[in-house]
Design an enzyme around this catalytic site. Structure first.
Site, PDB file in Angstrom:
ATOM      1  N   LYS A  42     -40.242   6.072 -37.555  1.00  0.00           N
ATOM      2  CA  LYS A  42     -39.335   6.569 -38.571  1.00  0.00           C
ATOM      3  C   LYS A  42     -37.947   5.966 -38.390  1.00  0.00           C
ATOM      4  O   LYS A  42     -37.109   6.028 -39.274  1.00  0.00           O
ATOM      5  CB  LYS A  42     -39.204   8.099 -38.458  1.00  0.00           C
ATOM      6  N   GLY A  43     -37.716   5.410 -37.208  1.00  0.00           N
ATOM      7  CA  GLY A  43     -36.360   5.005 -36.814  1.00  0.00           C
ATOM      8  C   GLY A  43     -35.688   3.986 -37.712  1.00  0.00           C
ATOM      9  O   GLY A  43     -34.461   3.888 -37.732  1.00  0.00           O
ATOM     10  N   GLU A  98     -36.982  -3.462 -37.744  1.00  0.00           N
ATOM     11  CA  GLU A  98     -37.056  -2.579 -36.567  1.00  0.00           C
ATOM     12  C   GLU A  98     -35.704  -1.937 -36.307  1.00  0.00           C
ATOM     13  O   GLU A  98     -34.668  -2.563 -36.523  1.00  0.00           O
ATOM     14  CB  GLU A  98     -37.442  -3.404 -35.328  1.00  0.00           C
ATOM     15  N   ASP A 102     -36.615  -2.672 -27.286  1.00  0.00           N
ATOM     16  CA  ASP A 102     -36.253  -2.257 -25.936  1.00  0.00           C
ATOM     17  C   ASP A 102     -37.084  -3.086 -24.945  1.00  0.00           C
ATOM     18  O   ASP A 102     -36.702  -4.207 -24.606  1.00  0.00           O
ATOM     19  CB  ASP A 102     -36.513  -0.749 -25.840  1.00  0.00           C
ATOM     20  N   LYS A 130     -31.970  -4.281 -26.740  1.00  0.00           N
ATOM     21  CA  LYS A 130     -31.580  -4.118 -25.332  1.00  0.00           C
ATOM     22  C   LYS A 130     -32.267  -5.254 -24.579  1.00  0.00           C
ATOM     23  O   LYS A 130     -33.346  -5.061 -24.004  1.00  0.00           O
ATOM     24  CB  LYS A 130     -32.105  -2.787 -24.788  1.00  0.00           C
ATOM     25  N   PHE A 151     -29.770   4.974 -23.446  1.00  0.00           N
ATOM     26  CA  PHE A 151     -30.551   5.620 -24.490  1.00  0.00           C
ATOM     27  C   PHE A 151     -29.618   5.993 -25.643  1.00  0.00           C
ATOM     28  O   PHE A 151     -28.642   6.713 -25.453  1.00  0.00           O
ATOM     29  CB  PHE A 151     -31.264   6.867 -23.969  1.00  0.00           C
ATOM     30  N   VAL A 152     -29.900   5.467 -26.829  1.00  0.00           N
ATOM     31  CA  VAL A 152     -29.019   5.695 -27.976  1.00  0.00           C
ATOM     32  C   VAL A 152     -29.725   6.494 -29.074  1.00  0.00           C
ATOM     33  O   VAL A 152     -30.952   6.467 -29.183  1.00  0.00           O
ATOM     34  CB  VAL A 152     -28.487   4.366 -28.566  1.00  0.00           C
ATOM     35  N   ASP A 158     -33.847   8.711 -32.755  1.00  0.00           N
ATOM     36  CA  ASP A 158     -33.896  10.123 -32.379  1.00  0.00           C
ATOM     37  C   ASP A 158     -34.054  10.335 -30.879  1.00  0.00           C
ATOM     38  O   ASP A 158     -34.431   9.427 -30.140  1.00  0.00           O
ATOM     39  CB  ASP A 158     -35.099  10.798 -33.051  1.00  0.00           C
ATOM     40  N   ARG A 164     -31.286  11.848 -35.988  1.00  0.00           N
ATOM     41  CA  ARG A 164     -31.579  10.702 -36.859  1.00  0.00           C
ATOM     42  C   ARG A 164     -30.547  10.564 -37.981  1.00  0.00           C
ATOM     43  O   ARG A 164     -30.335   9.479 -38.513  1.00  0.00           O
ATOM     44  CB  ARG A 164     -32.959  10.842 -37.509  1.00  0.00           C
TER      45      ARG A 164
HETATM   46  P1  IMP Z   1     -40.149  -0.917 -26.986  1.00  0.00           P
HETATM   47  O1  IMP Z   1     -41.628  -0.988 -27.230  1.00  0.00           O
HETATM   48  O2  IMP Z   1     -39.845  -0.515 -25.564  1.00  0.00           O
HETATM   49  O3  IMP Z   1     -39.409  -2.173 -27.373  1.00  0.00           O
HETATM   50  O4  IMP Z   1     -39.590   0.301 -27.799  1.00  0.00           O
HETATM   51  C1  IMP Z   1     -39.496   0.304 -29.153  1.00  0.00           C
HETATM   52  C2  IMP Z   1     -39.360   1.711 -29.696  1.00  0.00           C
HETATM   53  O5  IMP Z   1     -38.918   2.667 -28.700  1.00  0.00           O
HETATM   54  C3  IMP Z   1     -38.282   1.740 -30.746  1.00  0.00           C
HETATM   55  O6  IMP Z   1     -38.804   1.389 -32.008  1.00  0.00           O
HETATM   56  C4  IMP Z   1     -37.786   3.174 -30.668  1.00  0.00           C
HETATM   57  O7  IMP Z   1     -38.589   4.006 -31.463  1.00  0.00           O
HETATM   58  C5  IMP Z   1     -37.969   3.545 -29.218  1.00  0.00           C
HETATM   59  N1  IMP Z   1     -36.701   3.399 -28.462  1.00  0.00           N
HETATM   60  C6  IMP Z   1     -36.385   2.429 -27.561  1.00  0.00           C
HETATM   61  N2  IMP Z   1     -35.151   2.597 -27.062  1.00  0.00           N
HETATM   62  C7  IMP Z   1     -34.660   3.699 -27.680  1.00  0.00           C
HETATM   63  C8  IMP Z   1     -33.387   4.394 -27.620  1.00  0.00           C
HETATM   64  O8  IMP Z   1     -32.442   4.020 -26.892  1.00  0.00           O
HETATM   65  N3  IMP Z   1     -33.267   5.486 -28.430  1.00  0.00           N
HETATM   66  C9  IMP Z   1     -34.260   5.925 -29.240  1.00  0.00           C
HETATM   67  N4  IMP Z   1     -35.445   5.315 -29.342  1.00  0.00           N
HETATM   68  C10 IMP Z   1     -35.647   4.214 -28.572  1.00  0.00           C
END
Ligand code: IMP
Length: 175
Positions: A42-43, A98, A102, A130, A151-152, A158, A164
């Site tokens: 949903k982000g 996206e 992360d 990140k 963490f943001v 969220d 959100r």
């Molecule tokens: P990744 O697979 O670790 O790259 O994470 C991707 C997903 O993790 C993102 O689409 C977010 O939904 C969630 N996510 C990663 N970092 C954060 C954060 O700092 N705050 C909130 N959601 C996060």
């Protein structure tokens, strides 16, 4: 959440200015060809909505939902498709929208999945990155802001479904 506070990292104005720059860059690079914008729920909803309205290209929208965090603050490393696309992307220019990249695990999985469906092109725009947290390195063609490994929340992001609706991005700190 009690016992926590928010430190603004990226203001509403900064988001607006950078989103307009990205929209122009993406329009220029697609050179008038139609583009399917795929928001990862949903982000990404606020970013998709603002970016999409600033783009001048002929766009279509579709949505995909994956789960990898399960409401917590650290990734489980397990990526599941919870809602698949409605549109057949074969032969289309696809832009994955996206909220944040992360570890890169989610995006890497998505790129792999969508490329098996034979789009004409497949690119990614992420509002936030990140880079210091990557465990895998899928290409991210357009990045709004590089941020530290914190963490943001806000502007779609969220913590346990909260925050959100904030119009800015903030670091969520626990006291
Ligand atoms: P990744 O697979 O670790 O790259 O994470 C991707 C997903 O993790 C993102 O689409 C977010 O939904 C969630 N996510 C990663 N970092 C954060 C954060 O700092 N705050 C909130 N959601 C996060």
């Amino acid at each position: 959440m009690s016992g926590s506070h928010l430190d603004v990292l990226i203001s509403e104005l900064q988001i607006r200015v950078r989103t307009a720059e990205l929209a122009k860059q993406i329009d220029d690079e697609f050179g008038g060809e139609p583009v399917l914008l795929i928001a990862v729920l949903k982000g990404s909803i606020h970013f998709l909505s603002d970016l999409g309205r600033l783009m001048k290209s002929d766009t279509q929208l579709d949505f995909l939902q994956v789960s990898s965090y399960h409401g917590g603050k650290s990734s489980t490393g397990v990526v599941q498709i919870r809602k698949d696309l409605d549109i057949n992307i074969e032969g289309l220019n696809v832009l994955i929208v996206e909220d944040i990249v992360d570890t890169g695990v989610t995006l890497s999985h998505l790129r792999e999945l969508l490329s098996t469906r034979k789009p004409k092109s497949l690119k990614v725009v992420a509002l936030l990155s990140k880079s210091g947290s990557r465990t895998v390195h899928p290409p991210v063609e357009y990045i709004g802001f590089e941020i530290p490994n914190e963490f943001v929340v806000g502007y779609g992001l969220d913590y346990a479904e909260r925050y959100r609706n904030l119009p800015y991005i903030a670091i969520l700190r626990e006291e």
